[in-house]
Design a protein around this motif. Structure first.
Motif, PDB file in Angstrom:
ATOM      1  N   UNK A  92       0.822  -1.217   0.000  1.00  0.00           N
ATOM      2  CA  UNK A  92       0.000   0.000   0.000  1.00  0.00           C
ATOM      3  C   UNK A  92       0.853   1.263   0.000  1.00  0.00           C
ATOM      4  N   UNK A  93       2.047   1.192   0.568  1.00  0.00           N
ATOM      5  CA  UNK A  93       2.954   2.340   0.509  1.00  0.00           C
ATOM      6  C   UNK A  93       3.444   2.548  -0.916  1.00  0.00           C
ATOM      7  N   UNK A  94       3.823   1.477  -1.594  1.00  0.00           N
ATOM      8  CA  UNK A  94       4.302   1.617  -2.978  1.00  0.00           C
ATOM      9  C   UNK A  94       3.169   2.040  -3.909  1.00  0.00           C
ATOM     10  N   UNK A  95       1.941   1.616  -3.610  1.00  0.00           N
ATOM     11  CA  UNK A  95       0.788   2.003  -4.433  1.00  0.00           C
ATOM     12  C   UNK A  95       0.433   3.479  -4.245  1.00  0.00           C
ATOM     13  N   UNK A  96       0.884   4.063  -3.150  1.00  0.00           N
ATOM     14  CA  UNK A  96       0.611   5.471  -2.829  1.00  0.00           C
ATOM     15  C   UNK A  96       1.925   6.201  -2.590  1.00  0.00           C
ATOM     16  N   UNK A  97       2.892   5.920  -3.441  1.00  0.00           N
ATOM     17  CA  UNK A  97       4.255   6.390  -3.217  1.00  0.00           C
ATOM     18  C   UNK A  97       4.373   7.909  -3.196  1.00  0.00           C
ATOM     19  N   UNK A  98       3.694   8.603  -4.118  1.00  0.00           N
ATOM     20  CA  UNK A  98       3.779  10.067  -4.115  1.00  0.00           C
ATOM     21  C   UNK A  98       3.294  10.633  -2.789  1.00  0.00           C
ATOM     22  N   UNK A  99       2.178  10.102  -2.293  1.00  0.00           N
ATOM     23  CA  UNK A  99       1.625  10.593  -1.020  1.00  0.00           C
ATOM     24  C   UNK A  99       2.650  10.440   0.100  1.00  0.00           C
ATOM     25  N   UNK A 100       3.265   9.272   0.154  1.00  0.00           N
ATOM     26  CA  UNK A 100       4.237   9.002   1.219  1.00  0.00           C
ATOM     27  C   UNK A 100       5.487   9.858   1.067  1.00  0.00           C
ATOM     28  N   UNK A 101       6.005   9.957  -0.146  1.00  0.00           N
ATOM     29  CA  UNK A 101       7.219  10.755  -0.376  1.00  0.00           C
ATOM     30  C   UNK A 101       6.978  12.220  -0.017  1.00  0.00           C
ATOM     31  N   UNK A 102       5.862  12.757  -0.482  1.00  0.00           N
ATOM     32  CA  UNK A 102       5.533  14.154  -0.188  1.00  0.00           C
ATOM     33  C   UNK A 102       5.493  14.370   1.310  1.00  0.00           C
ATOM     34  N   UNK A 103       4.827  13.465   1.981  1.00  0.00           N
ATOM     35  CA  UNK A 103       4.647  13.654   3.403  1.00  0.00           C
ATOM     36  C   UNK A 103       5.965  13.605   4.158  1.00  0.00           C
ATOM     37  N   UNK A 104       6.771  12.570   3.920  1.00  0.00           N
ATOM     38  CA  UNK A 104       8.019  12.453   4.672  1.00  0.00           C
ATOM     39  C   UNK A 104       8.990  13.567   4.318  1.00  0.00           C
ATOM     40  N   UNK A 105       8.900  14.078   3.106  1.00  0.00           N
ATOM     41  CA  UNK A 105       9.762  15.189   2.685  1.00  0.00           C
ATOM     42  C   UNK A 105       9.306  16.505   3.302  1.00  0.00           C
ATOM     43  N   UNK A 106       8.004  16.617   3.608  1.00  0.00           N
ATOM     44  CA  UNK A 106       7.452  17.908   4.019  1.00  0.00           C
ATOM     45  C   UNK A 106       6.888  17.950   5.432  1.00  0.00           C
ATOM     46  N   UNK A 107       6.891  16.854   6.138  1.00  0.00           N
ATOM     47  CA  UNK A 107       6.255  16.828   7.462  1.00  0.00           C
ATOM     48  C   UNK A 107       6.781  17.913   8.395  1.00  0.00           C
ATOM     49  N   UNK A 108       8.071  18.177   8.320  1.00  0.00           N
ATOM     50  CA  UNK A 108       8.676  19.175   9.206  1.00  0.00           C
ATOM     51  C   UNK A 108       8.125  20.582   8.962  1.00  0.00           C
ATOM     52  N   UNK A 109       7.424  20.775   7.841  1.00  0.00           N
ATOM     53  CA  UNK A 109       6.866  22.090   7.522  1.00  0.00           C
ATOM     54  C   UNK A 109       5.471  22.294   8.118  1.00  0.00           C
ATOM     55  N   UNK A 110       4.884  21.243   8.644  1.00  0.00           N
ATOM     56  CA  UNK A 110       3.561  21.354   9.250  1.00  0.00           C
ATOM     57  C   UNK A 110       3.640  22.119  10.569  1.00  0.00           C
ATOM     58  N   UNK A 111       2.521  22.685  10.962  1.00  0.00           N
ATOM     59  CA  UNK A 111       2.432  23.354  12.256  1.00  0.00           C
ATOM     60  C   UNK A 111       2.745  22.340  13.356  1.00  0.00           C
ATOM     61  N   UNK A 112       3.373  22.771  14.447  1.00  0.00           N
ATOM     62  CA  UNK A 112       3.762  21.839  15.516  1.00  0.00           C
ATOM     63  C   UNK A 112       2.606  20.963  16.027  1.00  0.00           C
ATOM     64  N   UNK A 113       1.437  21.530  16.189  1.00  0.00           N
ATOM     65  CA  UNK A 113       0.302  20.742  16.688  1.00  0.00           C
ATOM     66  C   UNK A 113      -0.113  19.668  15.680  1.00  0.00           C
ATOM     67  N   UNK A 114      -0.057  19.998  14.399  1.00  0.00           N
ATOM     68  CA  UNK A 114      -0.386  19.025  13.359  1.00  0.00           C
ATOM     69  C   UNK A 114       0.657  17.919  13.341  1.00  0.00           C
ATOM     70  N   UNK A 115       1.929  18.286  13.479  1.00  0.00           N
ATOM     71  CA  UNK A 115       2.998  17.279  13.541  1.00  0.00           C
ATOM     72  C   UNK A 115       2.759  16.318  14.707  1.00  0.00           C
ATOM     73  N   UNK A 116       2.374  16.880  15.829  1.00  0.00           N
ATOM     74  CA  UNK A 116       2.109  16.062  17.023  1.00  0.00           C
ATOM     75  C   UNK A 116       0.975  15.078  16.754  1.00  0.00           C
ATOM     76  N   UNK A 117      -0.089  15.545  16.119  1.00  0.00           N
ATOM     77  CA  UNK A 117      -1.229  14.672  15.806  1.00  0.00           C
ATOM     78  C   UNK A 117      -0.843  13.571  14.829  1.00  0.00           C
TER      79      UNK A 117
END
Length: 193
Positions: A94-119
């Motif tokens: 399922x990760x490989x089937x949704x690879x763009x979603x996963x790559x985007x997220x792991x590349x950009x997670x640090x840009x989320x608001x702190x509370x969103x990162x915590x959630x």
């Protein structure tokens, strides 16, 4: 949300995913997303509070789907070894089937608001804990070795899963299902008593 609204929401998510993959989260404006989706900013803000919210949903929809699948597999009345094998293969597939979603997220997670990162971390932790429960169950039953903490096993395995976006290619020599089977076999072999 009505059924009529769902295509607009899906279009926004689809275009945001495509643009974030092409240009990065920081390099994509809300205006570019709405223009690509063919909607107004008002329509976007009807579904999402912010660009952060879009990024979070891109990842959360995959994690929700994976959690549902893991729960179904984990709750089956089968030997724990078979359930862990299927759960491990499934998360890779399922990760490989949704690879763009996963790559985007792991590349950009640090840009989320702190509370969103915590959630997000809490959501991902729940998934890992459910997966860990299978390892612990197998260790208690003597099916898996117990000289390595289940938490370490899970962290090691998911380190590899989260790294898929750096090397896996849809047009490569192995399908996501094949990679999933191989990852699952590596995991189970490492757990042999």
């Amino acid at each position: 949300m009505t059924g009529k609204d769902e295509p607009v929401r899906r279009r926004l998510l689809g275009e945001a995913t495509r643009l974030f993959a092409e240009r990065g989260f920081e390099g994509t404006s809300v205006q570019e997303i709405v223009a690509a989706a063919g909607v107004t900013k008002g329509a976007m803000y009807h579904y999402f509070d912010s660009k952060d919210d879009l990024l979070h949903e891109i990842y959360a929809r995959v994690l929700r789907m994976q959690m549902e699948r893991l729960t179904q597999i984990a709750d089956e009345d089968r030997p724990v070894k078979d359930r862990l094998r299927d759960a491990a293969a499934d998360v890779v597939e399922t990760t490989t089937a949704n690879l763009d979603d996963s790559k985007i997220f792991f590349r950009s997670m640090h840009l989320l608001a702190p509370e969103t990162q915590k959630n997000v971390r809490a959501e991902r932790r729940r998934y890992h804990e459910r997966f860990r429960d299978l390892v612990t169950e197998g260790q208690r039953e003597g099916v898996f070795r117990d000289d390595i903490q289940a938490e370490i096993v899970v962290d090691y395995f998911f380190g590899s899963v989260h790294h898929l976006g750096t090397w896996y290619r849809v047009d490569g020599p192995l399908s996501g299902a094949e990679v999933g089977r191989q990852f699952a076999e590596l995991l189970l072999t490492s757990l042999k008593p």
